[in-house]
Design an enzyme around this catalytic site. Structure first.
Site, PDB file in Angstrom:
ATOM      1  CG  LEU A  11     -24.093 -77.764 -25.142  1.00 52.40           C
ATOM      2  CD1 LEU A  11     -22.824 -78.332 -25.612  1.00 52.40           C
ATOM      3  CD2 LEU A  11     -24.906 -78.577 -25.180  1.00 52.40           C
ATOM      4  CB  ALA A  12     -26.524 -73.936 -19.704  1.00 54.78           C
ATOM      5  NE  ARG A  18     -10.033 -70.563 -15.356  1.00 54.53           N
ATOM      6  CZ  ARG A  18      -9.751 -70.018 -16.587  1.00 54.53           C
ATOM      7  NH1 ARG A  18     -10.381 -70.603 -17.593  1.00 54.53           N
ATOM      8  NH2 ARG A  18      -9.115 -68.962 -16.653  1.00 54.53           N
ATOM      9  N   GLY A  83     -17.918 -84.214 -22.070  1.00 51.18           N
ATOM     10  CA  GLY A  83     -17.744 -83.464 -23.560  1.00 51.18           C
ATOM     11  C   GLY A  83     -18.809 -82.933 -23.896  1.00 51.18           C
ATOM     12  N   GLY A 144     -10.396 -74.581 -30.079  1.00 53.22           N
ATOM     13  CA  GLY A 144     -10.262 -75.544 -31.033  1.00 53.22           C
ATOM     14  C   GLY A 144      -9.827 -74.817 -32.476  1.00 53.22           C
ATOM     15  CG  ASN A 173     -15.353 -74.436 -32.341  1.00 49.72           C
ATOM     16  OD1 ASN A 173     -16.483 -74.036 -33.082  1.00 49.72           O
ATOM     17  ND2 ASN A 173     -15.395 -75.646 -31.751  1.00 49.72           N
ATOM     18  NE  ARG A 319     -35.759 -50.384  -2.550  1.00 47.16           N
ATOM     19  CZ  ARG A 319     -36.362 -51.088  -1.428  1.00 47.16           C
ATOM     20  NH1 ARG A 319     -36.591 -49.911  -0.600  1.00 47.16           N
ATOM     21  NH2 ARG A 319     -36.534 -52.199  -0.986  1.00 47.16           N
ATOM     22  CG  ASN A 372     -42.881 -49.453   3.952  1.00 48.97           C
ATOM     23  OD1 ASN A 372     -41.840 -48.958   4.920  1.00 48.97           O
ATOM     24  ND2 ASN A 372     -42.479 -50.394   2.908  1.00 48.97           N
ATOM     25  CB  SER A 409     -44.838 -28.936   8.856  1.00 45.57           C
ATOM     26  OG  SER A 409     -44.892 -28.358   7.270  1.00 45.57           O
TER      27      SER A 409
HETATM   28  C1  UD1 Z   1     -15.035 -75.494 -26.799  1.00 47.94           C
HETATM   29  C2  UD1 Z   1     -14.652 -76.262 -27.956  1.00 47.94           C
HETATM   30  C3  UD1 Z   1     -13.535 -75.547 -28.659  1.00 47.94           C
HETATM   31  C4  UD1 Z   1     -13.810 -74.053 -28.914  1.00 47.94           C
HETATM   32  C5  UD1 Z   1     -14.016 -73.432 -27.572  1.00 47.94           C
HETATM   33  C6  UD1 Z   1     -14.905 -72.295 -27.795  1.00 47.94           C
HETATM   34  C7  UD1 Z   1     -15.220 -78.591 -27.927  1.00 47.94           C
HETATM   35  C8  UD1 Z   1     -14.763 -79.996 -27.648  1.00 47.94           C
HETATM   36  N1  UD1 Z   1     -14.189 -77.724 -28.023  1.00 47.94           N
HETATM   37  O1  UD1 Z   1     -13.804 -75.920 -25.804  1.00 47.94           O
HETATM   38  O2  UD1 Z   1     -13.203 -76.029 -30.047  1.00 47.94           O
HETATM   39  O3  UD1 Z   1     -12.774 -73.350 -29.344  1.00 47.94           O
HETATM   40  O4  UD1 Z   1     -15.316 -74.435 -26.887  1.00 47.94           O
HETATM   41  O5  UD1 Z   1     -15.139 -71.546 -26.464  1.00 47.94           O
HETATM   42  O6  UD1 Z   1     -16.395 -78.540 -28.264  1.00 47.94           O
HETATM   43  N2  UD1 Z   1     -20.382 -78.398 -21.800  1.00 47.94           N
HETATM   44  C9  UD1 Z   1     -21.212 -79.149 -21.192  1.00 47.94           C
HETATM   45  N3  UD1 Z   1     -20.988 -80.621 -20.734  1.00 47.94           N
HETATM   46  C10 UD1 Z   1     -19.700 -80.960 -20.987  1.00 47.94           C
HETATM   47  C11 UD1 Z   1     -18.495 -80.283 -21.522  1.00 47.94           C
HETATM   48  C12 UD1 Z   1     -18.891 -79.009 -21.912  1.00 47.94           C
HETATM   49  O7  UD1 Z   1     -22.457 -78.839 -21.008  1.00 47.94           O
HETATM   50  O8  UD1 Z   1     -19.475 -82.388 -20.686  1.00 47.94           O
HETATM   51  C13 UD1 Z   1     -20.499 -76.952 -22.030  1.00 47.94           C
HETATM   52  C14 UD1 Z   1     -19.830 -75.967 -21.040  1.00 47.94           C
HETATM   53  O9  UD1 Z   1     -20.790 -75.863 -20.049  1.00 47.94           O
HETATM   54  C15 UD1 Z   1     -19.796 -74.942 -22.124  1.00 47.94           C
HETATM   55  C16 UD1 Z   1     -19.697 -75.448 -23.297  1.00 47.94           C
HETATM   56  O10 UD1 Z   1     -19.978 -76.813 -23.400  1.00 47.94           O
HETATM   57  O11 UD1 Z   1     -20.891 -73.951 -22.114  1.00 47.94           O
HETATM   58  C17 UD1 Z   1     -18.087 -75.717 -23.860  1.00 47.94           C
HETATM   59  O12 UD1 Z   1     -17.171 -76.599 -23.095  1.00 47.94           O
HETATM   60  P1  UD1 Z   1     -15.767 -76.111 -22.542  1.00 47.94           P
HETATM   61  O13 UD1 Z   1     -15.420 -76.975 -21.630  1.00 47.94           O
HETATM   62  O14 UD1 Z   1     -15.851 -74.495 -22.234  1.00 47.94           O
HETATM   63  O15 UD1 Z   1     -14.967 -76.293 -24.134  1.00 47.94           O
HETATM   64  P2  UD1 Z   1     -13.881 -75.562 -24.381  1.00 47.94           P
HETATM   65  O16 UD1 Z   1     -12.617 -76.548 -23.937  1.00 47.94           O
HETATM   66  O17 UD1 Z   1     -13.504 -74.163 -23.924  1.00 47.94           O
END
Ligand code: UD1
Ligand code: MG
Length: 452
Positions: A11-12, A18, A83, A144, A173, A319, A372, A409
């Site tokens: 998930l990215a 922030r 989510g 979590g 979590n 480089r 160059n 030189s």
């Molecule tokens: C989440 C967990 C939490 C855990 C924490 C660890 C859930 C509901 N909660 O919370 O239990 O302790 O991570 O860091 O899973 N993302 C998406 N799409 C979305 C929402 C999130 O791609 O709609 C991705 C975010 O880019 C991120 C990851 O999912 O890489 C976690 O999302 P984030 O919003 O950071 O969740 P937390 O509130 O930190």
């Protein structure tokens, strides 16, 4: 592992507001590689391992990075941020193929190791339907909480929905989990959004798995390994943890780091045997250093291959596209770029060698510059083997200095020099006998001598 197929969904889609940056969060670098690249490098690969990356809308750069790291990556766009479970379902087509093991990882936890992924998978192979990575948090706020009963994981409670007693739990979590792939899709589809944020929480999968009478387990790891990056301060912390690891690994591999805490490495730095790195050296991505090479203090090196027994610096800047053959010497205040410098050649002082090929055993004198760039395009300088370029020479590219040729030189060389020829390009020197004496008399006429 054991011939079982796997699908890793990373998930990215996080915007990373922030970070206060226009760069998507997962593209920020740690040890010369993006956060995403680290996660992809650790996730299962090889036969039977497939990969899906879920990105946010308008994140072509994230898609490109995923494909650069793993050309086999499938990418999916989550159009609205609803989510973590909703994000996983963006990759529904990949999930529907039903790999044996489904692994969910976050793109912003760069310190995760492949051994940890394998531990999660091992728990599945022992019969769990879901294995969740947990850690003891120094400060659990925001994470979590893992609710455990008799050693069995019963639920994950998000901070916002937790009771006071649940908030006191420090086992948290990490966000990374592994599902029995045959059941995963039906479990994740059951997740609703009846919570304080109206989000589809992937963490609700635990309670669903339990309700189905299946087993969910916790696999523990250290907090360091699962640090999620949300701010520049956390990015800097992760860099520091990663550098400590890389230095440790280099020392264990036999590299001599005289003051490890002052040396910065990249995740892909490759070392031969008996390499020495003096204090205050920065090594960026794409660097390999062969047996017996020495990197002296204050050198900065990126995308360069350094041959056996070569010596670099102090104060050298290598480089991208530099390659140094065996025994090459690059001395102080020398800059190179797209330069192949062959066995035994020396560039000892104050030079720029760019878009160039320097033959074996050539000697490039102090202050030599390959010119160059003409303001429009780059041109190549070819210096033959055994050539000697006198100090303070300008080699105006495109130009070729022949094998064994000699440049006087101070020359500005604009035309090719044949093999073994001597080229001198400078005005004739004139000596006026007694001229200095006459000049001093002229300047001091009628004045007392100075300083007496
Ligand atoms: C989440 C967990 C939490 C855990 C924490 C660890 C859930 C509901 N909660 O919370 O239990 O302790 O991570 O860091 O899973 N993302 C998406 N799409 C979305 C929402 C999130 O791609 O709609 C991705 C975010 O880019 C991120 C990851 O999912 O890489 C976690 O999302 P984030 O919003 O950071 O969740 P937390 O509130 O930190
Ligand atoms: Mg988070």
């Amino acid at each position: 592992m054991s011939g079982r197929s796997s699908l890793t969904v990373v998930l990215a889609a996080g915007e990373g507001t922030r970070m206060r940056s226009s760069l998507p969060k997962v593209l920020h670098p740690v040890a010369g590689q993006s956060l995403l690249a680290h996660v992809l490098a650790a996730s299962p690969k090889g036969e039977g391992a497939s990969l899906a990356v879920v990105v946010g809308p308008d994140h072509q750069a994230v898609i490109d990075e995923a494909r650069r790291c793993r050309p086999d990556a499938e990418t999916f766009v989550q159009r609205e941020r609803k989510g973590t479970a909703h994000a996983v379902l963006a990759a529904r087509d990949a999930l529907a193929r039903g790999a044996d093991d489904l692994i969910i990882a976050f793109g912003d936890t760069p310190l995760i190791s492949s051994a940890t992924f394998e531990r999660l998978r091992a728990a599945l192979h022992q019969g769990a339907a879901l294995a969740v990575l947990g850690f003891e948090a120094a400060d659990p706020t925001g994470y979590g909480r893992l609710l455990v009963d008799n050693g069995r994981l019963t639920a994950i409670r998000e901070q916002a929905d937790a009771s006071a007693t649940e908030r006191a739990v420090t086992l948290c979590n990490a966000g990374i989990m592994a599902f029995d792939g045959r059941r995963a899709l039906s479990v994740i589809e059951k997740i609703g959004n009846a919570n304080s944020k109206s989000e589809y929480y992937l963490t609700d999968a635990v309670a669903i798995v339990r309700d189905l009478g299946l087993e969910a387990v916790v696999i523990k790891t250290s907090e360091d390994e699962v640090r999620g990056i949300n701010t520049k301060a956390q990015l800097a912390e992760a860099e520091s943890v990663m550098q400590t690891k890389l230095r440790q690994a280099a020392l264990e591999a036999g590299v001599t780091l005289i003051a490890p805490e002052t040396i910065f490495l990249a995740a892909d730095t490759a070392f031969g045997k008996d390499v020495t790195i003096e204090p205050f050296v920065v090594i960026g991505p794409g660097v390999s250093i062969a047996d017996g090479a020495v990197i002296h203090s204050f050198s900065h090196i990126v995308q360069t291959s350094i041959g056996k027994k070569a010596s670099v610096g102090p104060y050298a800047r290598l480089r991208p596209g530099t390659s140094l053959g065996e025994g090459v010497k690059i001395g102080n205040f020398v800059e190179t770029k797209a330069a192949a410098i062959e066995t035994g050649a020396k560039v000892n002082h104050l030079s720029y060698v760019g878009d160039a090929h320097v033959g074996a055993n050539a000697n490039i004198g102090a202050g030599t510059i390959t010119c160059n760039y003409d303001g429009f395009s780059k041109h190549k300088t070819e210096i033959g083997s055994g050539a000697f370029v006198g100090t303070n020479s300008s080699l105006v590219a495109p130009v070729r200095i022949g094998n064994g040729a000699y440049i006087g030189s101070g020359s500005v060389i604009t035309r090719d020099v044949p093999d073994n020829a001597m080229a001198v390009e400078r005005s004739q020197q004139t000596n006026r006998e007694g001229g200095a004496t006459r000049y001093r008399e002229l300047k001091t006429r009628g004045k007392a001598p100075k300083g007496g």
